[in-house]
Design a protein around this motif. Structure first.
Motif, PDB file in Angstrom:
ATOM      1  N   GLN A 386       0.824  -1.199   0.000  1.00 46.56           N
ATOM      2  CA  GLN A 386       0.000   0.000   0.000  1.00 46.56           C
ATOM      3  C   GLN A 386       0.862   1.255   0.000  1.00 46.56           C
ATOM      4  O   GLN A 386       0.566   2.254  -0.645  1.00 46.56           O
ATOM      5  CB  GLN A 386      -0.954   0.001   1.201  1.00 46.56           C
ATOM      6  CG  GLN A 386      -2.091  -0.996   1.081  1.00 46.56           C
ATOM      7  CD  GLN A 386      -1.644  -2.424   1.378  1.00 46.56           C
ATOM      8  OE1 GLN A 386      -0.476  -2.645   1.874  1.00 46.56           O
ATOM      9  NE2 GLN A 386      -2.494  -3.386   1.047  1.00 46.56           N
ATOM     10  N   LYS A 387       1.971   1.181   0.761  1.00 47.65           N
ATOM     11  CA  LYS A 387       2.840   2.334   0.826  1.00 47.65           C
ATOM     12  C   LYS A 387       3.509   2.584  -0.515  1.00 47.65           C
ATOM     13  O   LYS A 387       3.624   3.743  -0.959  1.00 47.65           O
ATOM     14  CB  LYS A 387       3.885   2.125   1.901  1.00 47.65           C
ATOM     15  CG  LYS A 387       3.301   2.107   3.320  1.00 47.65           C
ATOM     16  CD  LYS A 387       4.388   1.841   4.363  1.00 47.65           C
ATOM     17  CE  LYS A 387       3.822   1.826   5.775  1.00 47.65           C
ATOM     18  NZ  LYS A 387       4.873   1.585   6.799  1.00 47.65           N
ATOM     19  N   LEU A 388       3.908   1.500  -1.155  1.00 39.63           N
ATOM     20  CA  LEU A 388       4.530   1.642  -2.465  1.00 39.63           C
ATOM     21  C   LEU A 388       3.526   2.215  -3.462  1.00 39.63           C
ATOM     22  O   LEU A 388       3.875   3.070  -4.276  1.00 39.63           O
ATOM     23  CB  LEU A 388       5.072   0.307  -2.952  1.00 39.63           C
ATOM     24  CG  LEU A 388       6.277  -0.247  -2.168  1.00 39.63           C
ATOM     25  CD1 LEU A 388       6.655  -1.615  -2.659  1.00 39.63           C
ATOM     26  CD2 LEU A 388       7.467   0.696  -2.277  1.00 39.63           C
ATOM     27  N   ASP A 389       2.330   1.704  -3.427  1.00 44.19           N
ATOM     28  CA  ASP A 389       1.324   2.216  -4.336  1.00 44.19           C
ATOM     29  C   ASP A 389       1.081   3.715  -4.102  1.00 44.19           C
ATOM     30  O   ASP A 389       0.932   4.496  -5.039  1.00 44.19           O
ATOM     31  CB  ASP A 389      -0.008   1.447  -4.153  1.00 44.19           C
ATOM     32  CG  ASP A 389       0.105  -0.001  -4.637  1.00 44.19           C
ATOM     33  OD1 ASP A 389       0.962  -0.254  -5.511  1.00 44.19           O
ATOM     34  OD2 ASP A 389      -0.749  -0.837  -4.221  1.00 44.19           O
ATOM     35  N   ALA A 390       1.052   4.098  -2.821  1.00 45.61           N
ATOM     36  CA  ALA A 390       0.849   5.509  -2.506  1.00 45.61           C
ATOM     37  C   ALA A 390       2.017   6.334  -3.009  1.00 45.61           C
ATOM     38  O   ALA A 390       1.843   7.416  -3.573  1.00 45.61           O
ATOM     39  CB  ALA A 390       0.661   5.679  -0.985  1.00 45.61           C
TER      40      ALA A 390
END
Length: 450
Positions: A386-390
């Motif tokens: 999720q952090k990477l996607d953000a």
């Protein structure tokens, strides 16, 4: 010469003899031969005292005798224009035997009238009866004057005394004519005139006291006196008669008719008043009947109108009742329908509620499972994905913003530091600072926990 004269004399004598003989024969024929006409009966008497009856048509011989003719049918009439003077005509072309003026007769109610009548008689043709008639009356004129005319007058007057004038003019003409012929043939009735007390049909009411209205006191006698003529009867109940004398001599009546009856003027005026009163009564009766019919018609019309209104009201009532019943049934049907629909909707809602509950349970279960899964994933890699996607999304935004930045069309460089304000290096440095600031705010660790 002499011979010729003698011959002439003989011829003259022969001629004279022939003439004389012819004259003799003519005289004999005139005194001994006559022609019998049809419709007549002849009484012949000869020179020898013999007599006989001739009724055949044709030439008849009588030897120097006498004869006279009798009509087979003798007529006595009372007609307008007749005369009391008997003018009997024996020639064949005469139409009547005796024409009298109208006879004045008196009815039972003392009303006189002038009657016109006709009676036709026939005389016998057999020798014995005819000779007895001829011996008794000698001539037809004597027979008419002494037997037939008096019998005609007497019978006509006697017949008038059998009924009143009002009875005659109230429908008794046929009876009058029948009785006249009956009495001419069979004889005159022997009658007795009597006074009879007859009870009145209705009570006589006075009208002097107006206050009493129709309830008036009786006045006068309840009976009236009338005159009646009763025929005298013998021991066997047969009416007694005065026989016609001419019947004894073979004379018979062929027909008798009363052709006209003219009452006196006073009776005519009285009958006119009576007819007027009768007509007025008939008109009043008709008017009363008409009024009664009008009254009944008005009652019938009123009853019809009431019946029509009642029928219309009944129809309206039935229609309204039917409509109300229909509305009631429709309301009941609609209520039942809504009730059934509510039941169906309720059941549907319960089903949907149950379905929604199941679906919610399912979604909750799925959400719990997904959350658990996500939690497990997040716990497993510290939400690195999720952090990477953000971060990727952040970088995309900055890249997009950098690509779409507004730069001058012409840049003039100056100084040692490279390009002036707005150069790529300056922008890259700015972007790095923003990236570091975002990463700091995210504060995530890119390392994957073991």
């Amino acid at each position: 010469m002499v011979m010729e004269r003698l011959k002439g004399v003989f011829e003259v004598k022969g001629l004279l003899g022939g003439i004389v003989g012819a004259l003799v024969l003519l005289v004999v024929a005139n005194k001994s031969i006559f022609y019998a006409e049809p419709g007549y009966v002849y009484h012949v008497r000869t020179i020898l005292g013999q007599e006989h009856v001739v009724s055949d048509v044709g030439y008849q011989f009588f030897f120097f005798g006498r004869w006279n003719s009798w009509k087979r049918a003798l007529t006595v009439q009372a007609v307008r224009g007749g005369s009391e003077t008997l003018d009997y005509v024996e020639v064949e072309h005469s139409e009547t035997s005796a024409a009298l003026p109208p006879q004045n007769i008196m009815f039972l109610d003392q009303v006189d009238a002038n009657a016109q009548a006709t009676v036709r008689f026939t005389i016998p043709t057999d020798q014995d009866t005819f000779l007895r008639l001829a011996h008794e009356y000698r001539t037809p004129e004597n027979l008419l004057r002494t037997a037939l005319i008096p019998a005609f007058k007497e019978t006509l007057q006697a017949n008038a005394s059998l009924m009143s004038a009002e009875e005659y003019y109230s429908g008794g003409r046929t009876e009058f004519n029948t009785e006249f012929e009956n009495q001419m043939i069979n004889g005159i009735y022997i009658v007795r005139r009597e006074e009879v007390s007859q009870k009145r049909v209705g009570d006589i009411k006075g009208s002097a006291n107006v206050a009493m209205g129709t309830d008036q006191q009786d006045y006068g006698d309840d009976s009236k006196v009338i005159f009646v003529v009763r025929k005298m009867l013998d021991d066997t109940g047969i009416p007694l008669r005065k026989s016609q004398r001419f019947i004894d001599y073979g004379v018979s009546v062929v027909e008798a008719r009363v052709t006209q009856m003219d009452p006196n003027q006073r009776f005519v005026e009285r009958m006119q008043l009576k007819q007027k009163a009768s007509a007025d009564r008939a008109i009043a009766r008709e008017q009363r009947v008409q009024e009664e019919e009008q009254r009944l018609l008005a009652i019938a019309r009123g009853e019809r109108e009431v019946a029509e209104r009642q029928a219309k009201a009944k129809v309206d009532q039935i229609q309204r009742t039917t409509e109300a019943e229909t509305e009631k049934q429709l309301a009941i049907t609609e209520a039942q329908k809504q009730k059934e629909q509510s039941e169906i909707e309720k059941q549907t809602a319960q089903i949907q509620l149950e379905k929604a509950r199941i679906e919610a349970e399912t979604r909750r279960t799925l959400a719990d499972a997904e959350a658990y899964q996500k939690k497990a994933v997040l716990q497993a890699d510290n939400a690195l994905a999720q952090k990477l996607d953000a971060e990727i999304e952040i970088q995309k935004i900055w890249a997009q913003a950098f690509a779409n930045r507004k730069v001058p069309q012409y840049v003039f460089g100056g100084g040692e530091g490279g390009t002036p304000t707005g150069s790529d290096g300056e922008t890259r440095a700015f972007m790095q600072m923003l990236t570091l600031d975002a990463a700091k705010r995210l504060s995530y660790d890119r390392d994957v926990k073991k």
